[in-house]
Design a protein around this motif. Structure first.
Motif, PDB file in Angstrom:
ATOM      1  N   GLU A 119       0.839  -1.210   0.000  1.00 56.06           N
ATOM      2  CA  GLU A 119       0.000   0.000   0.000  1.00 56.06           C
ATOM      3  C   GLU A 119       0.871   1.255   0.000  1.00 56.06           C
ATOM      4  O   GLU A 119       0.582   2.234  -0.687  1.00 56.06           O
ATOM      5  N   GLU A 120       1.953   1.190   0.756  1.00 51.38           N
ATOM      6  CA  GLU A 120       2.887   2.315   0.800  1.00 51.38           C
ATOM      7  C   GLU A 120       3.454   2.583  -0.609  1.00 51.38           C
ATOM      8  O   GLU A 120       3.546   3.736  -1.049  1.00 51.38           O
ATOM      9  N   ALA A 121       3.809   1.503  -1.298  1.00 49.04           N
ATOM     10  CA  ALA A 121       4.366   1.646  -2.656  1.00 49.04           C
ATOM     11  C   ALA A 121       3.309   2.196  -3.617  1.00 49.04           C
ATOM     12  O   ALA A 121       3.611   3.037  -4.463  1.00 49.04           O
ATOM     13  N   ILE A 122       2.075   1.726  -3.468  1.00 48.32           N
ATOM     14  CA  ILE A 122       0.994   2.227  -4.332  1.00 48.32           C
ATOM     15  C   ILE A 122       0.818   3.728  -4.104  1.00 48.32           C
ATOM     16  O   ILE A 122       0.667   4.501  -5.053  1.00 48.32           O
ATOM     17  N   ARG A 123       0.869   4.137  -2.832  1.00 47.58           N
ATOM     18  CA  ARG A 123       0.752   5.578  -2.532  1.00 47.58           C
ATOM     19  C   ARG A 123       1.847   6.387  -3.209  1.00 47.58           C
ATOM     20  O   ARG A 123       1.640   7.510  -3.650  1.00 47.58           O
ATOM     21  N   LYS A 124       3.061   5.799  -3.291  1.00 47.80           N
ATOM     22  CA  LYS A 124       4.179   6.504  -3.936  1.00 47.80           C
ATOM     23  C   LYS A 124       4.006   6.589  -5.446  1.00 47.80           C
ATOM     24  O   LYS A 124       4.456   7.541  -6.071  1.00 47.80           O
ATOM     25  N   LEU A 125       3.405   5.570  -6.040  1.00 50.71           N
ATOM     26  CA  LEU A 125       3.475   5.436  -7.504  1.00 50.71           C
ATOM     27  C   LEU A 125       2.198   5.798  -8.251  1.00 50.71           C
ATOM     28  O   LEU A 125       2.215   5.977  -9.456  1.00 50.71           O
ATOM     29  N   VAL A 126       1.078   5.876  -7.534  1.00 53.78           N
ATOM     30  CA  VAL A 126      -0.187   6.152  -8.221  1.00 53.78           C
ATOM     31  C   VAL A 126      -0.575   7.612  -7.976  1.00 53.78           C
ATOM     32  O   VAL A 126      -0.438   8.105  -6.861  1.00 53.78           O
ATOM     33  N   PRO A 127      -1.041   8.327  -9.011  1.00 57.39           N
ATOM     34  CA  PRO A 127      -1.465   9.721  -8.805  1.00 57.39           C
ATOM     35  C   PRO A 127      -2.616   9.814  -7.792  1.00 57.39           C
ATOM     36  O   PRO A 127      -3.456   8.905  -7.745  1.00 57.39           O
ATOM     37  N   PRO A 128      -2.631  10.886  -6.979  1.00 57.96           N
ATOM     38  CA  PRO A 128      -3.594  10.988  -5.872  1.00 57.96           C
ATOM     39  C   PRO A 128      -5.054  10.742  -6.284  1.00 57.96           C
ATOM     40  O   PRO A 128      -5.795  10.078  -5.565  1.00 57.96           O
ATOM     41  N   LYS A 129      -5.446  11.243  -7.452  1.00 56.68           N
ATOM     42  CA  LYS A 129      -6.870  11.132  -7.785  1.00 56.68           C
ATOM     43  C   LYS A 129      -7.272   9.682  -8.083  1.00 56.68           C
ATOM     44  O   LYS A 129      -8.450   9.336  -7.993  1.00 56.68           O
ATOM     45  N   ALA A 130      -6.290   8.823  -8.432  1.00 55.25           N
ATOM     46  CA  ALA A 130      -6.617   7.424  -8.718  1.00 55.25           C
ATOM     47  C   ALA A 130      -6.320   6.515  -7.524  1.00 55.25           C
ATOM     48  O   ALA A 130      -6.494   5.298  -7.583  1.00 55.25           O
ATOM     49  N   LEU A 131      -5.878   7.136  -6.413  1.00 54.69           N
ATOM     50  CA  LEU A 131      -5.359   6.341  -5.294  1.00 54.69           C
ATOM     51  C   LEU A 131      -6.414   5.463  -4.629  1.00 54.69           C
ATOM     52  O   LEU A 131      -6.203   4.269  -4.423  1.00 54.69           O
ATOM     53  N   GLU A 132      -7.569   6.047  -4.321  1.00 54.16           N
ATOM     54  CA  GLU A 132      -8.588   5.284  -3.584  1.00 54.16           C
ATOM     55  C   GLU A 132      -9.026   4.045  -4.354  1.00 54.16           C
ATOM     56  O   GLU A 132      -9.111   2.953  -3.806  1.00 54.16           O
ATOM     57  N   VAL A 133      -9.293   4.233  -5.660  1.00 49.88           N
ATOM     58  CA  VAL A 133      -9.704   3.109  -6.497  1.00 49.88           C
ATOM     59  C   VAL A 133      -8.623   2.030  -6.508  1.00 49.88           C
ATOM     60  O   VAL A 133      -8.905   0.834  -6.382  1.00 49.88           O
ATOM     61  N   ASN A 134      -7.379   2.477  -6.614  1.00 45.76           N
ATOM     62  CA  ASN A 134      -6.286   1.504  -6.691  1.00 45.76           C
ATOM     63  C   ASN A 134      -6.074   0.772  -5.362  1.00 45.76           C
ATOM     64  O   ASN A 134      -5.779  -0.429  -5.361  1.00 45.76           O
ATOM     65  N   LEU A 135      -6.225   1.480  -4.264  1.00 45.79           N
ATOM     66  CA  LEU A 135      -6.094   0.806  -2.961  1.00 45.79           C
ATOM     67  C   LEU A 135      -7.213  -0.215  -2.786  1.00 45.79           C
ATOM     68  O   LEU A 135      -6.986  -1.335  -2.311  1.00 45.79           O
ATOM     69  N   ALA A 136      -8.433   0.167  -3.200  1.00 41.98           N
ATOM     70  CA  ALA A 136      -9.555  -0.770  -3.116  1.00 41.98           C
ATOM     71  C   ALA A 136      -9.283  -1.992  -3.992  1.00 41.98           C
ATOM     72  O   ALA A 136      -9.513  -3.139  -3.586  1.00 41.98           O
ATOM     73  N   ALA A 137      -8.767  -1.735  -5.192  1.00 42.08           N
ATOM     74  CA  ALA A 137      -8.459  -2.826  -6.123  1.00 42.08           C
ATOM     75  C   ALA A 137      -7.404  -3.751  -5.526  1.00 42.08           C
ATOM     76  O   ALA A 137      -7.522  -4.980  -5.595  1.00 42.08           O
ATOM     77  N   PHE A 138      -6.394  -3.143  -4.919  1.00 42.00           N
ATOM     78  CA  PHE A 138      -5.332  -3.943  -4.295  1.00 42.00           C
ATOM     79  C   PHE A 138      -5.913  -4.857  -3.201  1.00 42.00           C
ATOM     80  O   PHE A 138      -5.633  -6.047  -3.137  1.00 42.00           O
ATOM     81  N   ARG A 139      -6.756  -4.269  -2.347  1.00 39.43           N
ATOM     82  CA  ARG A 139      -7.317  -5.055  -1.216  1.00 39.43           C
ATOM     83  C   ARG A 139      -8.191  -6.185  -1.731  1.00 39.43           C
ATOM     84  O   ARG A 139      -8.172  -7.292  -1.181  1.00 39.43           O
ATOM     85  N   ARG A 140      -8.949  -5.916  -2.797  1.00 40.40           N
ATOM     86  CA  ARG A 140      -9.753  -6.988  -3.383  1.00 40.40           C
ATOM     87  C   ARG A 140      -8.849  -8.113  -3.889  1.00 40.40           C
ATOM     88  O   ARG A 140      -9.169  -9.291  -3.756  1.00 40.40           O
ATOM     89  N   GLY A 141      -7.721  -7.724  -4.465  1.00 43.40           N
ATOM     90  CA  GLY A 141      -6.773  -8.726  -4.957  1.00 43.40           C
ATOM     91  C   GLY A 141      -6.236  -9.581  -3.819  1.00 43.40           C
ATOM     92  O   GLY A 141      -6.173 -10.808  -3.918  1.00 43.40           O
ATOM     93  N   VAL A 142      -5.863  -8.926  -2.733  1.00 43.58           N
ATOM     94  CA  VAL A 142      -5.345  -9.661  -1.572  1.00 43.58           C
ATOM     95  C   VAL A 142      -6.415 -10.625  -1.039  1.00 43.58           C
ATOM     96  O   VAL A 142      -6.141 -11.803  -0.785  1.00 43.58           O
ATOM     97  N   ASP A 143      -7.646 -10.139  -0.895  1.00 35.31           N
ATOM     98  CA  ASP A 143      -8.733 -10.981  -0.388  1.00 35.31           C
ATOM     99  C   ASP A 143      -9.017 -12.136  -1.335  1.00 35.31           C
ATOM    100  O   ASP A 143      -9.292 -13.243  -0.918  1.00 35.31           O
ATOM    101  N   TRP A 144      -8.934 -11.845  -2.620  1.00 36.23           N
ATOM    102  CA  TRP A 144      -9.228 -12.868  -3.612  1.00 36.23           C
ATOM    103  C   TRP A 144      -8.381 -14.102  -3.393  1.00 36.23           C
ATOM    104  O   TRP A 144      -8.875 -15.198  -3.299  1.00 36.23           O
ATOM    105  N   SER A 145      -7.087 -13.893  -3.231  1.00 35.55           N
ATOM    106  CA  SER A 145      -6.230 -15.073  -3.134  1.00 35.55           C
ATOM    107  C   SER A 145      -6.439 -15.808  -1.821  1.00 35.55           C
ATOM    108  O   SER A 145      -6.251 -17.020  -1.760  1.00 35.55           O
ATOM    109  N   VAL A 146      -6.879 -15.087  -0.774  1.00 35.55           N
ATOM    110  CA  VAL A 146      -7.150 -15.736   0.510  1.00 35.55           C
ATOM    111  C   VAL A 146      -8.229 -16.808   0.352  1.00 35.55           C
ATOM    112  O   VAL A 146      -8.137 -17.892   0.912  1.00 35.55           O
ATOM    113  N   HIS A 147      -9.233 -16.493  -0.466  1.00 35.67           N
ATOM    114  CA  HIS A 147     -10.384 -17.389  -0.537  1.00 35.67           C
ATOM    115  C   HIS A 147     -10.242 -18.497  -1.559  1.00 35.67           C
ATOM    116  O   HIS A 147     -11.141 -19.283  -1.729  1.00 35.67           O
ATOM    117  N   GLN A 148      -9.138 -18.541  -2.275  1.00 34.69           N
ATOM    118  CA  GLN A 148      -9.027 -19.575  -3.328  1.00 34.69           C
ATOM    119  C   GLN A 148      -8.563 -20.908  -2.761  1.00 34.69           C
ATOM    120  O   GLN A 148      -7.730 -20.953  -1.886  1.00 34.69           O
TER     121      GLN A 148
END
Lengths: 195, 578
Positions: free
Chosen positions: A166-195
């Protein structure tokens, strides 16, 4: 050589593989590893097959991953998983975005898109998982965040601490796209948990 | 605090830390990001030159003027700049002058894979070769010191794999930008025969001194290991060697011209078997062989393409190749983007079945399937001269069915002089200048005809239309390449004319000027008869649905440029406004 993590990220020019490799590499830097990333610019980016190679560990020499030594293959498109499969270790992990982008010979009807490609990959590499990152990204608010959904899945698989990603995403993604990208990242993390 | 940098950014950083205050280049993959990174430093003058020869000449002037100067280009750019290169080797420098040659083994984005270390021997220049981004930064800084100490331009030779790989770099402090005193010194800087003879003596003395320096420079080092195998290597090949053969002895050369004869001889004496691993020509190997030292090189390693750790492990450690999964999958060649103005040009040329002398840029993709509308492409600017030669060989009748095609940036680079030749020697060529208002292939750099500098400030805009009129082309017209009927009519009329003509096909690159999409397209399945005419334009925005036997729009990629609408004879592709 075995102490190095080798991640191969493949896709079609324009799919956002570069951001994905940059995030993974930044996390590895923040964790104090030696890191090398290589990708080819120029003509291949015009809709051609593209690949980013990320390597990290105590000491990394070659920027390219030797054939047969990738630990993980993250493919943004199904054919691009198959194209680079020989770079994977025999017991390597394949993560495939369930996305189909027709190459020219298919678009023009000269050859068929191999519909069974995921089955064929799974037979060769038992540790294959398929994710619908595109749909997940749409649910998060922007189809372009599919790459970060995949980063979420990948980071879980290779054991990167989520707070560091998340820290790296904050560094690399422009602020206006940050929330969507953090949400996308968390969904990705959760996805693999349930497989 | 270390951070990841591509090799090109590290070169710029190294030049900045060494106090360079002038940087000049013509963009070319894989070199482009060197000078675009220099432009980010406020206290550096950076420019896109019209071509590499001009870039180097600006660099020479800046160096004589006392500034530390960085000039960067791709390997084939050095060919363009070769004329000043060979003679600045004679004049030497005032402020340090470092010339970067970014070579492209494997031809990821180039027309050949020449190894420019050869220029070092031929032009008598020291050549430095880093193997990762840290060395790219450090060696660039050191190259400026070497340049001034030995009064010579220095070539920094890198390859695609270094330029575009990110590795960790520890940044240093920015150096001071020192302008050395300028003193008129005609015998040193005016290369007429009487003075040049004197300078050649200096060049040969300098090469002897550099060869002595090579013996002890920190650029070269031995890493002792198992002495049954000794490898001599340089550049990224060093990384491949270390990866594949962690235990062997390695002589890593950072200064590859001139070579350290004593160091190499001593290394050779202390290992049982000596092998050179170098990308790509046997530059080091042949010199060692000429000294009578027993060494292997190209008996084991190819002259073709990029090397890899696995290749080295197979040749020298008996490793087995990785197993192949034998998945037979369709290739994915690069394509012109949806909405690309070049598509209209090559579609039309293919329809007209004319001979096409091509040039270097995105539009070289017009040679590939499905457009396949190009007969020859050799180097930057060659299209117009080749068309002239074709005409003089085969006559005006042939020329009436032939065009030359060249991009705006390429035309400015080296298309103007062959156009003058066409006028002067009474050719009748029809030249299409594909003006997309950028240097697209290398990542959208500005050039003289965009009216914007590298630092994004406005400047006088080169008027291509007025320029071609001024060289004597009387028949000049501007058309929109996505209006296919107008384009075809224009080409037909100009081909019929027994005079030279220029058609400027003007429309901005679809990537820099994405016209707001105000409409969407769809295929009316009632009207589509599956003829595939729209598929043959080679656009990812439209595909053939094999089950339905109909064309279909891909809404994710289509930008509604309307080209497929124009090629459909059945009006099956419809526009929905809004």
């Amino acid at each position: 050589m075995s102490q190095i993590m080798n991640v191969l990220i493949t896709g079609v020019g324009g799919q956002g593989t570069l951001l994905a490799s940059r995030i993974i590499a930044q996390v590895a830097v923040d964790l104090g590893y030696d890191v090398k990333v290589t990708e080819v610019h120029g003509m291949a980016q015009r809709g051609g097959s593209v690949v980013s190679e990320v390597r990290y560990g105590e000491k990394v020499y070659s920027p390219t991953i030797p054939k047969g030594q990738a630990d993980v293959l993250l493919a943004f498109e199904k054919l691009e998983a198959a194209r680079w499969l020989d770079y994977l270790k025999p017991d390597g992990i394949v993560i495939i975005n369930d996305e189909r982008v027709d190459p020219l010979p298919v678009m023009s009807g000269k050859v068929k898109y191999p519909e069974d490609i995921i089955d064929r990959i799974s037979q060769l590499k038992p540790k294959t998982t398929v994710a619908d990152a595109t749909q997940t990204a749409i649910e998060c608010g922007n189809v372009k965040a599919a790459n970060v959904v995949l980063v979420g899945i990948l980071s879980k698989v290779i054991g990167l601490p989520p707070e560091k990603v998340e820290e790296a995403i904050r560094k690399l993604v422009p602020p206006k796209a940050l929330e969507v990208n953090l949400a996308a990242f968390r969904r990705g993390v959760d996805w693999s948990v349930h497989q | 605090m270390k951070r990841l940098m591509i090799g090109n950014e590290a070169i710029a950083r190294g030049a900045y830390e060494a106090g360079a205050s002038v940087a000049t280049a013509y963009p070319g993959t894989p070199s482009t990001e060197i000078v675009s990174n220099m432009a980010r430093y406020q206290d550096v003058y950076a420019e896109w030159a019209p071509n590499e020869k001009v870039a180097l000449e600006v660099g020479i002037g800046a160096s004589i003027g006392g500034a530390r100067t960085l000039v960067a280009m791709k390997h084939v750019g050095i060919n363009v700049a070769a004329d000043p290169l060979y003679t600045v080797a004679y004049t030497g420098v005032n402020g340090g002058l470092v010339i970067v040659s970014a070579d492209d083994p494997g031809m990821h984005s180039s027309q050949n894979e020449q190894d420019n270390r050869g220029y070092g021997q031929f032009a008598k220049l020291p050549v430095i070769e880093p193997s990762d981004s840290q060395e790219a930064k450090d060696f660039t800084s050191l190259a400026f010191d070497i340049s001034e100490e030995f009064d010579t331009p220095v070539m920094l030779r890198v390859t695609t794999r270094l330029s575009h790989s990110q590795t960790l770099v520890e940044e240093g402090e920015p150096g001071e930008r020192v302008l050395k005193e300028y003193k008129k010194d005609a015998p040193k800087y005016v290369m007429l025969p009487g003075y040049a003879r004197g300078r050649h003596v200096e060049v040969e003395k300098r090469m002897v001194k550099l060869a002595e320096y090579a013996e002890n420079t920190p650029l070269n080092r031995i890493e002792w290991g198992d002495r049954r195998l000794g490898i001599i290597t340089s550049g990224v090949a060093y990384q491949y060697v270390r990866e594949a053969l962690p235990d062997v002895s390695v002589l890593k050369l950072g200064l590859v011209n001139p070579l350290p004869k004593d160091l190499i001889t001593s290394f050779a004496d202390q290992v049982e078997r000596l092998v050179v691993v170098e990308e790509l020509e046997p530059v080091i190997e042949q010199q060692i062989k000429a000294w009578g030292i027993d060494v292997e090189g190209k008996e084991l390693f190819t002259l073709l393409g990029e090397y890899s750790p696995e290749m080295i492990a197979q040749r020298l450690a008996g490793a087995e190749p990785a197993t192949s999964s034998q998945l037979d999958i369709p290739p994915r060649p690069p394509l012109l983007c949806p909405g690309c103005p070049h598509r209209g040009v090559f579609y039309t040329l293919r329809r007209m079945r004319v001979t096409v002398m091509g040039d270097i840029g995105c539009y070289t993709l017009g040679a590939l399937s499905p457009l396949e509308a190009m007969d020859a492409c050799v180097c930057m600017g060659a299209s117009i001269g080749m068309a002239m030669g074709m005409e003089k060989a085969r006559g005006e009748e042939f020329a009436a069915k032939m065009v030359a095609v060249i991009g705006d940036s390429t035309f400015v680079h080296s298309g103007i002089t062959p156009l003058i030749d066409t006028v002067y020697n009474q050719g009748t060529s029809t030249v299409l200048i594909l003006d997309n208002d950028t240097t697209a292939m290398t990542g959208h750099q500005d050039h003289p005809a965009t009216g914007v500098t590298i630092k994004k400030s406005p400047t006088k805009k080169l008027d291509i239309e007025a320029l071609v009129r001024a060289v004597g082309i009387d028949n000049v017209r501007v058309v929109d390449p996505l209006k296919l009927d107008e384009l075809e009519a224009a080409i037909r009329e100009e081909l019929e004319r027994r005079e030279p003509s220029v058609i400027i096909a003007k429309r901005a690159c679809a990537l820099i000027d994405p016209t707001p999409i105000t409409s969407t397209l769809f295929v009316d399945e009632e009207l589509c008869n599956g003829c595939k005419a729209c598929i043959r334009i080679g656009c990812t925005g439209i595909f053939f649905n094999d089950d339905e036997k109909k064309a279909a729009i891909n809404p994710n990629t289509c930008v509604s440029c309307g080209m497929c609408v124009q090629v459909c004879k059945f009006d099956a592709i419809k526009v929905v406004e809004g």
